[in-house]
Motif scaffolding. Structure first.
Motif, PDB file in Angstrom:
ATOM      1  N   THR A   1     -28.402   2.765  -3.850  1.00  0.00           N
ATOM      2  CA  THR A   1     -28.112   1.698  -4.805  1.00  0.00           C
ATOM      3  C   THR A   1     -26.764   1.062  -4.443  1.00  0.00           C
TER       4      THR A   1
ATOM      5  N   VAL B   1     -37.477 -13.150  -4.642  1.00  0.00           N
ATOM      6  CA  VAL B   1     -36.501 -12.076  -4.514  1.00  0.00           C
ATOM      7  C   VAL B   1     -35.147 -12.499  -5.076  1.00  0.00           C
TER       8      VAL B   1
ATOM      9  N   GLY C   1     -30.990 -10.991  -5.114  1.00  0.00           N
ATOM     10  CA  GLY C   1     -30.131  -9.959  -4.566  1.00  0.00           C
ATOM     11  C   GLY C   1     -28.717 -10.435  -4.346  1.00  0.00           C
TER      12      GLY C   1
ATOM     13  N   ARG D   1     -31.351  -5.786  -2.963  1.00  0.00           N
ATOM     14  CA  ARG D   1     -32.245  -6.810  -3.516  1.00  0.00           C
ATOM     15  C   ARG D   1     -33.364  -6.170  -4.318  1.00  0.00           C
ATOM     16  N   THR D   2     -34.032  -7.050  -5.086  1.00  0.00           N
ATOM     17  CA  THR D   2     -35.181  -6.664  -5.892  1.00  0.00           C
ATOM     18  C   THR D   2     -36.047  -7.901  -6.090  1.00  0.00           C
TER      19      THR D   2
ATOM     20  N   ASP E   1     -37.281  -8.865 -11.732  1.00  0.00           N
ATOM     21  CA  ASP E   1     -36.791  -7.528 -12.059  1.00  0.00           C
ATOM     22  C   ASP E   1     -35.434  -7.668 -12.745  1.00  0.00           C
TER      23      ASP E   1
ATOM     24  N   ARG F   1     -33.133  -5.482 -13.542  1.00  0.00           N
ATOM     25  CA  ARG F   1     -32.103  -4.454 -13.340  1.00  0.00           C
ATOM     26  C   ARG F   1     -30.757  -5.072 -12.969  1.00  0.00           C
TER      27      ARG F   1
ATOM     28  N   LEU G   1     -29.406  -2.417  -7.844  1.00  0.00           N
ATOM     29  CA  LEU G   1     -30.176  -3.013  -6.755  1.00  0.00           C
ATOM     30  C   LEU G   1     -30.212  -2.047  -5.578  1.00  0.00           C
ATOM     31  N   ILE G   2     -31.322  -2.050  -4.876  1.00  0.00           N
ATOM     32  CA  ILE G   2     -31.535  -1.122  -3.775  1.00  0.00           C
ATOM     33  C   ILE G   2     -31.121  -1.758  -2.448  1.00  0.00           C
TER      34      ILE G   2
END
Length: 172
Positions: free
Chosen positions: A40, A62, A64, A78-79, A83, A85, A90-91
């Motif tokens: 993350t 997307v 991010g 990004r996500t 999303d 979150r 973000l991953i």
């Protein structure tokens, strides 16, 4: 029946040879300084601190941000665009490294000859990135759960085949 068996055999041999010619890196090679795809951005900040700059993007489904730590090192999380979150969750999907301040677990870094990578993981075809106007070598990573959006690791090289940049990322 013989013709069908012959065609099936040719297809099977062709498919097998393509699999055998693929060069894969272990997932651990995608990480520099303990950070890589799947972490993350909160974890990234705990390792490297807050970035000097953030560049947000939101397009094509997307959303991010790229954390820029220096002109030589940045990390992107990004996500999906819907999303909700927060940024910290973000991953990480990739990074760009343009100096030898960091290396992979096995010591791959900017400034070494590409032949070092080829000696460890096999040689792959040299390709040209017209957007960056650079040559590179690209590797997938080995994972039993391979999927379409899996990151690749690219080693950009100069005219002497010395690595000038390491990029990990996906196409989306």
């Amino acid at each position: 029946m013989r013709k069908i068996l012959f065609i099936f055999t040719i297809c099977l041999v062709y498919s097998f040879s393509n699999i055998c010619l693929a060069h894969w890196l272990p997932k651990s090679e995608l990480f520099v300084g303990g950070v890589g795809p799947g972490c993350t951005l909160e974890y990234v900040a705990s390792v490297y601190g807050q970035p000097k700059e953030k560049r947000w993007f939101n397009s094509d489904g997307v959303r991010g941000v790229t954390y820029i730590y220096s002109p030589y090192f940045s990390i992107t999380g990004r996500t999906g665009s819907r999303d909700p979150r927060p940024e910290s969750e973000l991953i990480v999907v990739g990074y760009t490294l343009k100096n030898n301040s960091l290396s992979t677990q096995s010591g791959l870094t900017v400034g070494i000859p590409y032949e070092t990578v080829a000696g460890m993981y096999g040689a792959v075809k040299k390709e040209y990135d017209s957007y960056r106007n650079k040559f590179y070598y690209s590797y997938d990573w080995d994972d039993e759960k391979r999927h379409y959006f899996q990151p690749v690791m690219c080693f950009f090289v100069d005219k002497n085949n010395i690595i000038t940049e390491i990029y990990v990322g996906t196409d989306w």
